[in-house]
Design a protein around this motif. Structure first.
Motif, PDB file in Angstrom:
ATOM      1  N   GLY A  79      54.687  40.325  28.885  1.00  0.00           N
ATOM      2  CA  GLY A  79      53.690  39.328  28.554  1.00  0.00           C
ATOM      3  C   GLY A  79      52.258  39.792  28.651  1.00  0.00           C
ATOM      4  O   GLY A  79      51.335  39.031  28.338  1.00  0.00           O
ATOM      5  N   ARG A  80      52.033  41.041  29.096  1.00  0.00           N
ATOM      6  CA  ARG A  80      50.682  41.578  29.249  1.00  0.00           C
ATOM      7  C   ARG A  80      50.514  42.743  28.286  1.00  0.00           C
ATOM      8  O   ARG A  80      51.367  43.630  28.209  1.00  0.00           O
ATOM      9  CB  ARG A  80      50.455  42.042  30.685  1.00  0.00           C
ATOM     10  N   HIS A  81      49.425  42.780  27.587  1.00  0.00           N
ATOM     11  CA  HIS A  81      49.232  43.761  26.522  1.00  0.00           C
ATOM     12  C   HIS A  81      48.448  44.962  27.028  1.00  0.00           C
ATOM     13  O   HIS A  81      47.280  45.140  26.708  1.00  0.00           O
ATOM     14  CB  HIS A  81      48.521  43.108  25.336  1.00  0.00           C
ATOM     15  N   GLY A  82      49.107  45.779  27.864  1.00  0.00           N
ATOM     16  CA  GLY A  82      48.417  46.960  28.352  1.00  0.00           C
ATOM     17  C   GLY A  82      49.017  47.593  29.588  1.00  0.00           C
ATOM     18  O   GLY A  82      49.359  48.783  29.573  1.00  0.00           O
ATOM     19  N   PRO A  83      49.176  46.883  30.699  1.00  0.00           N
ATOM     20  CA  PRO A  83      49.623  47.535  31.926  1.00  0.00           C
ATOM     21  C   PRO A  83      51.081  47.965  31.860  1.00  0.00           C
ATOM     22  O   PRO A  83      51.904  47.341  31.198  1.00  0.00           O
ATOM     23  CB  PRO A  83      49.414  46.456  32.992  1.00  0.00           C
ATOM     24  N   ASP A  84      51.388  49.055  32.551  1.00  0.00           N
ATOM     25  CA  ASP A  84      52.757  49.550  32.629  1.00  0.00           C
ATOM     26  C   ASP A  84      52.971  50.225  33.968  1.00  0.00           C
ATOM     27  O   ASP A  84      52.019  50.481  34.719  1.00  0.00           O
ATOM     28  CB  ASP A  84      53.075  50.503  31.472  1.00  0.00           C
ATOM     29  N   MET A  85      54.232  50.521  34.278  1.00  0.00           N
ATOM     30  CA  MET A  85      54.606  51.144  35.546  1.00  0.00           C
ATOM     31  C   MET A  85      55.558  52.297  35.291  1.00  0.00           C
ATOM     32  O   MET A  85      56.458  52.191  34.456  1.00  0.00           O
ATOM     33  CB  MET A  85      55.275  50.124  36.478  1.00  0.00           C
ATOM     34  N   SER A  86      55.348  53.395  36.007  1.00  0.00           N
ATOM     35  CA  SER A  86      56.212  54.562  35.885  1.00  0.00           C
ATOM     36  C   SER A  86      56.296  55.243  37.248  1.00  0.00           C
ATOM     37  O   SER A  86      55.262  55.488  37.880  1.00  0.00           O
ATOM     38  CB  SER A  86      55.651  55.536  34.846  1.00  0.00           C
ATOM     39  N   ARG A  87      57.508  55.507  37.721  1.00  0.00           N
ATOM     40  CA  ARG A  87      57.646  56.137  39.030  1.00  0.00           C
ATOM     41  C   ARG A  87      58.999  56.828  39.158  1.00  0.00           C
ATOM     42  O   ARG A  87      59.941  56.538  38.418  1.00  0.00           O
ATOM     43  CB  ARG A  87      57.485  55.103  40.139  1.00  0.00           C
ATOM     44  N   GLY A 125      37.387  25.745  38.694  1.00  0.00           N
ATOM     45  CA  GLY A 125      37.726  26.776  39.668  1.00  0.00           C
ATOM     46  C   GLY A 125      39.023  27.505  39.412  1.00  0.00           C
ATOM     47  O   GLY A 125      39.314  28.500  40.065  1.00  0.00           O
ATOM     48  N   ARG A 126      39.812  27.046  38.458  1.00  0.00           N
ATOM     49  CA  ARG A 126      41.054  27.752  38.131  1.00  0.00           C
ATOM     50  C   ARG A 126      40.723  28.952  37.248  1.00  0.00           C
ATOM     51  O   ARG A 126      39.607  29.092  36.763  1.00  0.00           O
ATOM     52  CB  ARG A 126      42.037  26.818  37.439  1.00  0.00           C
ATOM     53  N   PRO A 127      41.700  29.851  36.983  1.00  0.00           N
ATOM     54  CA  PRO A 127      41.420  30.986  36.105  1.00  0.00           C
ATOM     55  C   PRO A 127      41.002  30.540  34.702  1.00  0.00           C
ATOM     56  O   PRO A 127      41.410  29.482  34.210  1.00  0.00           O
ATOM     57  CB  PRO A 127      42.755  31.747  36.071  1.00  0.00           C
ATOM     58  N   TYR A 128      40.173  31.363  34.080  1.00  0.00           N
ATOM     59  CA  TYR A 128      39.656  31.141  32.733  1.00  0.00           C
ATOM     60  C   TYR A 128      40.811  30.888  31.772  1.00  0.00           C
ATOM     61  O   TYR A 128      41.840  31.567  31.811  1.00  0.00           O
ATOM     62  CB  TYR A 128      38.872  32.373  32.328  1.00  0.00           C
ATOM     63  N   SER A 129      40.665  29.911  30.893  1.00  0.00           N
ATOM     64  CA  SER A 129      41.742  29.509  30.002  1.00  0.00           C
ATOM     65  C   SER A 129      41.823  30.433  28.793  1.00  0.00           C
ATOM     66  O   SER A 129      41.121  30.256  27.796  1.00  0.00           O
ATOM     67  CB  SER A 129      41.537  28.059  29.537  1.00  0.00           C
ATOM     68  N   VAL A 130      42.665  31.458  28.903  1.00  0.00           N
ATOM     69  CA  VAL A 130      42.933  32.379  27.802  1.00  0.00           C
ATOM     70  C   VAL A 130      44.437  32.626  27.759  1.00  0.00           C
ATOM     71  O   VAL A 130      45.147  32.360  28.740  1.00  0.00           O
ATOM     72  CB  VAL A 130      42.188  33.721  27.990  1.00  0.00           C
ATOM     73  N   PRO A 131      44.973  33.098  26.628  1.00  0.00           N
ATOM     74  CA  PRO A 131      46.409  33.382  26.559  1.00  0.00           C
ATOM     75  C   PRO A 131      46.832  34.400  27.617  1.00  0.00           C
ATOM     76  O   PRO A 131      46.046  35.234  28.056  1.00  0.00           O
ATOM     77  CB  PRO A 131      46.582  33.940  25.136  1.00  0.00           C
ATOM     78  N   ARG A 132      48.112  34.336  28.005  1.00  0.00           N
ATOM     79  CA  ARG A 132      48.616  35.216  29.067  1.00  0.00           C
ATOM     80  C   ARG A 132      48.420  36.694  28.740  1.00  0.00           C
ATOM     81  O   ARG A 132      48.155  37.503  29.633  1.00  0.00           O
ATOM     82  CB  ARG A 132      50.103  34.949  29.312  1.00  0.00           C
ATOM     83  N   GLY A 133      48.524  37.064  27.502  1.00  0.00           N
ATOM     84  CA  GLY A 133      48.424  38.479  27.151  1.00  0.00           C
ATOM     85  C   GLY A 133      47.016  39.029  27.168  1.00  0.00           C
ATOM     86  O   GLY A 133      46.823  40.233  26.942  1.00  0.00           O
ATOM     87  N   THR A 134      46.009  38.202  27.425  1.00  0.00           N
ATOM     88  CA  THR A 134      44.620  38.659  27.416  1.00  0.00           C
ATOM     89  C   THR A 134      44.420  39.691  28.516  1.00  0.00           C
ATOM     90  O   THR A 134      44.519  39.384  29.705  1.00  0.00           O
ATOM     91  CB  THR A 134      43.659  37.474  27.627  1.00  0.00           C
ATOM     92  N   TYR A 135      44.104  40.915  28.113  1.00  0.00           N
ATOM     93  CA  TYR A 135      44.031  42.047  29.049  1.00  0.00           C
ATOM     94  C   TYR A 135      42.641  42.660  28.988  1.00  0.00           C
ATOM     95  O   TYR A 135      42.211  43.153  27.957  1.00  0.00           O
ATOM     96  CB  TYR A 135      45.093  43.088  28.692  1.00  0.00           C
ATOM     97  N   TYR A 136      41.945  42.604  30.138  1.00  0.00           N
ATOM     98  CA  TYR A 136      40.571  43.089  30.203  1.00  0.00           C
ATOM     99  C   TYR A 136      40.478  44.557  30.610  1.00  0.00           C
ATOM    100  O   TYR A 136      39.378  45.100  30.728  1.00  0.00           O
ATOM    101  CB  TYR A 136      39.772  42.229  31.189  1.00  0.00           C
ATOM    102  N   GLY A 137      41.607  45.190  30.850  1.00  0.00           N
ATOM    103  CA  GLY A 137      41.590  46.586  31.267  1.00  0.00           C
ATOM    104  C   GLY A 137      41.082  47.512  30.181  1.00  0.00           C
ATOM    105  O   GLY A 137      40.969  47.151  29.008  1.00  0.00           O
ATOM    106  N   TRP A 138      40.792  48.727  30.598  1.00  0.00           N
ATOM    107  CA  TRP A 138      40.230  49.745  29.700  1.00  0.00           C
ATOM    108  C   TRP A 138      41.188  50.928  29.725  1.00  0.00           C
ATOM    109  O   TRP A 138      41.170  51.760  30.635  1.00  0.00           O
ATOM    110  CB  TRP A 138      38.859  50.153  30.211  1.00  0.00           C
TER     111      TRP A 138
END
Length: 762
Positions: A224-232, A285-298
Motif C-alpha cells: 500500500g506504500r509507493h516506495g519503501p521496501d525491506m531486505s535482510r 490534529g489527525r494526519p493530513y488527509s491524503v491517500p495511503r500510498g502518498t510517499y514523501y520519501g526521496w
C-alpha cells in the motif's frame, strides 16, 4: 497448567461490555497468553481427535528469576510461543507483539532513533528489550528467524531486569541445540514482492553434543506504500557440548544484516500554535488527509542499513537436588545507519502553499555490549516452609559511538538549509516546489519520490561517545507455607555509571557529562490458591530509570539538561486471578492495577531547557485474558486491556498538559487469534485487533484514529512432512496508522498482503 492449541474467528471487540467488567477483573492478560503458550508441537504429546492431531506442550518463561510456575507467579507475564509466531506469519518484533493488548509502538526520528520502540502500559520500553535474559543494547529492528518464543513482563520490573522496565520488558528466547535430528524450514512468496525463506537444522553429534543452524533471507515492498521496501538476511549457528551431562557448554553466534528503504509517514494537519495568525488553517490534529500510498520519501537519497552481531557462551552446571548454576558471557555489536525523509510540517507548508519540505533525519551509530551474568537456582526447606530461590550477579559495559550527517541542499556553499540561512522547512517562493529548491520541496498532495538528489552528504558530524557500566546483584524467593498460600519476594541492587563525551564538529569543543546512580528495587507478591486450578494474587513492584538508561542509543539519552538528576521511580500495585476451566482446557485471567511514576523528569521551559525531578504520571488499568481450547477442535488466544493514563504533575514547563492522556496509550485495546481444525488436514484461523485513538504528544493535540484490523489464515497438510499455509494480513485493506510521533508525523501501517508458505520438515 493446561494443554492448549490454537484457532480462528473474526469478531469486533466488545469494548464497552469489557470496560464495564472493571469490577470483575483481577489478573493478568499476559499470564493467560503465557499459559496458552503450551503449544509447541511434540509427537509424543499429540492427541488424535477423529483424525485431527492437537499438539500441546507446556511452555513456561525461561527466566531463572521466576521461582514459581506462571500460574502461581504474582505478575502479568505473556509468553508468545513458536506456534503463534508461525500461524500469524510474524517475522518482526512489531508483528509478534501485535498479539498482546496494551502494547503500542512509538515512531523514531533522528535523536530518537528509528528502530523497535514498544510502549508497554503507556511507558517507553525501547531500552528494556532482552535476548535470553541479557539486555539487547542499541537501536534495532529485530527479526524472529532465530527466536523460539517471546516473553513480555508487564509493569515496573527493575527487580527482575535492572534499570528502566517502567512499563515492562520484552525477552526474546533464541533457538538452542536439542538432542534430536531434524531439518525444518519455510519457503514463502506473496503479493508486494514478498519472498521469505528459512531453514532450521539441528543435528546431534555423538551421544552428548548437538549443533543447530538457522538461516534466513527476506524481501518485500511495504503493501500500500509507493516506495519503501525491506531486505535482510541472517545466520545463527550454535553448538552444545554435554547435553546430558552435569556440566554443559553452549556456544552461539547471531548475525543479521538489513538494507531497507525507510518509510516517511504522513504529517499531522495542525502545526501552528493557537496564537499564530495561521492557526485558522489548522485541522483537528489527525494526519493530513491524503491517500495511503502518498510517499514523501526521496528514493535517490533515503536508506537504512542495520547490522547485528551477537556471540555468547553459556555454561551450566547441575549440582543435583534441584540446584543449577548458570554463567553467560555475551558480546554484541549493533549498527544503525540511515538517512530518511520526515515530511516537515513545522512551518505549515502544506497548509499555506501546498509544498512540504523533505527534512532529513539521520544517524550513524554503533553500540557494543559486553555482559557476564551468573545465576544460581535451587530449592530447600526450613521446617515446614518450602523455598524456591534464585540469586545472581551481572557485570556489563555498553559503549555507543554515534555521529550525524550534514545533508546539504545548498546551491552554493554560503546558502545552506542546515546552516539556518533559510527557515527550517520553509517551501517559500525562493525555495519552491521541485527544481527551484533542488527538489527539497515537493507537492504535499502529490509528492514525487523519484526526484534526483544533487546535495552533498558529509559524515562524521558531531561525534558522541557514551560508556555505561553496570554492576548488579539480585535474589528471589518463593516461600510456600502450604498448598494454598505462598509469598514471592525479590530485591535487586544496581550500581549505574554512564558518561558521555560529545564533540562539536565546527569548533572542536568537547563536552563531558555523566550520571552515577545506585538504587534498590523490590518485588513482593502474595498468592492464594482457593483450588488447584486457580490462584488469586496481590503484587507490588518497583522500577528505577536514571538519565542515560538507553546507553547512548535510544530515546532517553544523557544530556546537559538532565545529567545531574536522580532516577525516576515507579511502582505497580496489581490484584489478579488466573483459572484453568473446562477440565483445564481454557485459561481465564483478569487483573486490575495502578502504575505510578514519581520523580519524573520534566522541562522547566521550552525545548532544550533544564529538567527537574518534579513530574508524576499514573496509569490505572484492567486486563482480561482467555486462552486455550473451547472445544477439542477450536482454540482461542487473546485479551483486552483498558488503560486510563494521566499526567498528574507536569512541572513548570508542561502546565498545559496537566491531566492529559499519555502519548501512544490507547484507552481500549483488544486482540484475538483463533484457529479451527476442520479435518485432519485442513485448518483455518484468523485474528482481530482493535486499538483506540492515541495521541502523539503530551499536549494531546496530535493524534491518530482508532482502528480494527482483521487477518486470516488457512493451512493444508499435504503429507506429514509438508504443509501449505496461506496468510492474508489486513484482510479488509484498512488504512490506519500504527505509530504516532510526538511532533511531526504518524507512520502508515501496511495494507493488505497475501503470503503463501510451504512449511517442511524431515
Amino acid at each position: 497448567m493446561t494443554s492448549k492449541a490454537i484457532v480462528s474467528s473474526s469478531a469486533k471487540p466488545p469494548i464497552r461490555l469489557m470496560a464495564s467488567a472493571l469490577g470483575l477483573a483481577f489478573a493478568s492478560t499476559a499470564s493467560a497468553a503465557a499459559e496458552f503458550a503450551e503449544m509447541s508441537a511434540s509427537p509424543q504429546d499429540a492427541k488424535t481427535l477423529d483424525g485431527v492431531k492437537v499438539h500441546s506442550t507446556v511452555v513456561n518463561t525461561t527466566s531463572p528469576k521466576f521461582t514459581a510456575p506462571l500460574l502461581d507467579t504474582p505478575r502479568s507475564v505473556t509468553v508468545i510461543p513458536q506456534e503463534i509466531i508461525q500461524q500469524t506469519a510474524a517475522s518482526s518484533l512489531l508483528d509478534v507483539l501485535r498479539q498482546v493488548p496494551g502494547i503500542t509502538f512509538g515512531a523514531g526520528e533522528g535523536g530518537n532513533p528509528n528502530g523497535d520502540r514498544p510502549i508497554i502500559r503507556g511507558f517507553d520500553s525501547e531500552s528494556s528489550i532482552f535476548i535470553d535474559g541479557i539486555r539487547s543494547s542499541g537501536s534495532q529492528s529485530r527479526e524472529l528467524f532465530d527466536i523460539d518464543q517471546v516473553e513480555v513482563l508487564k509493569g515496573p520490573s527493575s527487580a527482575f531486569n535492572g534499570r528502566g522496565s517502567v512499563g515492562g520488558s520484552v525477552n526474546l528466547v533464541t533457538k538452542a541445540p536439542k538432542a534430536e535430528n531434524f531439518v525444518r524450514g519455510t519457503a514463502g512468496l506473496g503479493t508486494d514482492s514478498y519472498y521469505r525463506g528459512m531453514v532450521d537444522w539441528n543435528q546431534q553429534v555423538g551421544a552428548d553434543s548437538a549443533v543447530r543452524l538457522n538461516v534466513m533471507g527476506h524481501r518485500n515492498d511495504v503493501p500500500g506504500r509507493h516506495g519503501p521496501d525491506m531486505s535482510r538476511w541472517g545466520i545463527a549457528p550454535s553448538v552444545t557440548f554435554g547435553l546430558h551431562a552435569a556440566t554443559s557448554v553452549t556456544l552461539s553466534y547471531y548475525h543479521l544484516q538489513s538494507d531497507d528503504t525507510p518509510d516517511s509517514g504522513i504529517p499531522y494537519n495542525n502545526p501552528f500554535a493557537a496564537t499564530s495568525p495561521n492557526a485558522r488553517l489548522n485541522g483537528d490534529g489527525r494526519p493530513y488527509s491524503v491517500p495511503r500510498g502518498t510517499y514523501y520519501g526521496w528514493l535517490d537519497r533515503d536508506y537504512q542499513k542495520q547490522g547485528n552481531d551477537i556471540g555468547s557462551i553459556l555454561v551450566k552446571h547441575d549440582f543435583g537436588n534441584g540446584w543449577l548454576l548458570r554463567n553467560t558471557t555475551l558480546y554484541g555489536r549493533s549498527t544503525n545507519d540511515y538517512i530518511w525523509t520526515q515530511p516537515d510540517d513545522s512551518q505549515g507548508n502544506f497548509l499555506v502553499n501546498g509544498g512540504i519540505w523533505r527534512r532529513n533525519n539521520n544517524r550513524d551509530s554503533s553500540t557494543t555490549n559486553l555482559t557476564n551474568q551468573t545465576d544460581l537456582t535451587g530449592e530447600f526447606e526450613t521446617g515446614s516452609l518450602k523455598h524456591s530461590v534464585a540469586a545472581g550477579i551481572e557485570l556489563s559495559s555498553e559503549k555507543t559511538q554515534r555521529t550525524s550527517y550534514l545533508v546539504d541542499p545548498a546551491k552554493n556553499a554560503a546558502d545552506t538549509h542546515n546552516a539556518g540561512s533559510i527557515v527550517n522547512g520553509a517551501c517559500s517562493s525562493k525555495y519552491g516546489i521541485g527544481a527551484p529548491s533542488g527538489y527539497w520541496c515537493t507537492d504535499a498532495r502529490h509528492p514525487t519520490p523519484n526526484d534526483p538528489f544533487y546535495g552533498a552528504i558529509i559524515g562524521g558530524q558531531n561525534p558522541t561517545r557514551v560508556v555505561t557500566d553496570t554492576r548488579s546483584a539480585w535474589a528471589f524467593d518463593t516461600v510456600s507455607f502450604n498448598p494454598q498460600w505462598s509469598v514471592n519476594g525479590g530485591v535487586r541492587f544496581d550500581s549505574f555509571r554512564t558518561k558521555s563525551t560529545a564533540t562539536t564538529t565546527s569548533t572542536g569543543a568537547i563536552t563531558r557529562i555523566g550520571n552515577d546512580a545506585d538504587f534498590w528495587n523490590y518485588q513482593l507478591g502474595v498468592v492464594y490458591k482457593p483450588a488447584q486450578n486457580g490462584s488469586v494474587y496481590l503484587s507490588w513492584g518497583t522500577s528505577s530509570n536514571p538519565p542515560g538508561v538507553d546507553a547512548g542509543d535510544g530515546a532517553d539519552g544523557l544530556a546537559m539538561t538532565n545529567a545531574d538528576l536522580q532516577p525516576e521511580r515507579s511502582r505497580n500495585l496489581e490484584l489478579g486471578t488466573k483459572w484453568d476451566v473446562l477440565d483445564s482446557r481454557l485459561m481465564l485471567t483478569a487483573a486490575v492495577f495502578r502504575t505510578e511514576k514519581t520523580n519524573a523528569r520534566v522541562a522547566t521551559g521550552g525545548r532544550g531547557s533544564p529538567q527537574i525531578n518534579a513530574g508524576k504520571q499514573r496509569v490505572d488499568g484492567v486486563e482480561l485474558g482467555f486462552s486455550g481450547q473451547v472445544t477439542e477442535r477450536w482454540s482461542v488466544y487473546g485479551g483486552y486491556t483498558y488503560l486510563d493514563s494521566e499526567l498528574v504533575k507536569t512541572g513548570p514547563g508542561g502546565a498545559a498538559s496537566l491531566g492529559n492522556q499519555f502519548p501512544n496509550t490507547p484507552k481500549n485495546s483488544f486482540t484475538l487469534w483463533t484457529s479451527v481444525a476442520i479435518t485432519s488436514r485442513w485448518s483455518v484461523g484468523g485474528g482481530a485487533y482493535y486499538q483506540d485513538k492515541v495521541y502523539g504528544d503530551t499536549a494531546n493535540t496530535k493524534w491518530v484514529p482508532a482502528y480494527t484490523r482483521f487477518d486470516a489464515m488457512a493451512s493444508y497438510q499435504v503429507n506429514p512432512r509438508l504443509t501449505l499455509q496461506l496468510n492474508v494480513q489486513n484482510l479488509t485493506n484498512k488504512y490506519y496508522f500504527d505509530k504516532a510521533y510526538a511532533s511531526h508525523y504518524a507512520s502508515v501501517a501496511p495494507g493488505r498482503v497475501g503470503m503463501l508458505t510451504a512449511n517442511f520438515s524431515f
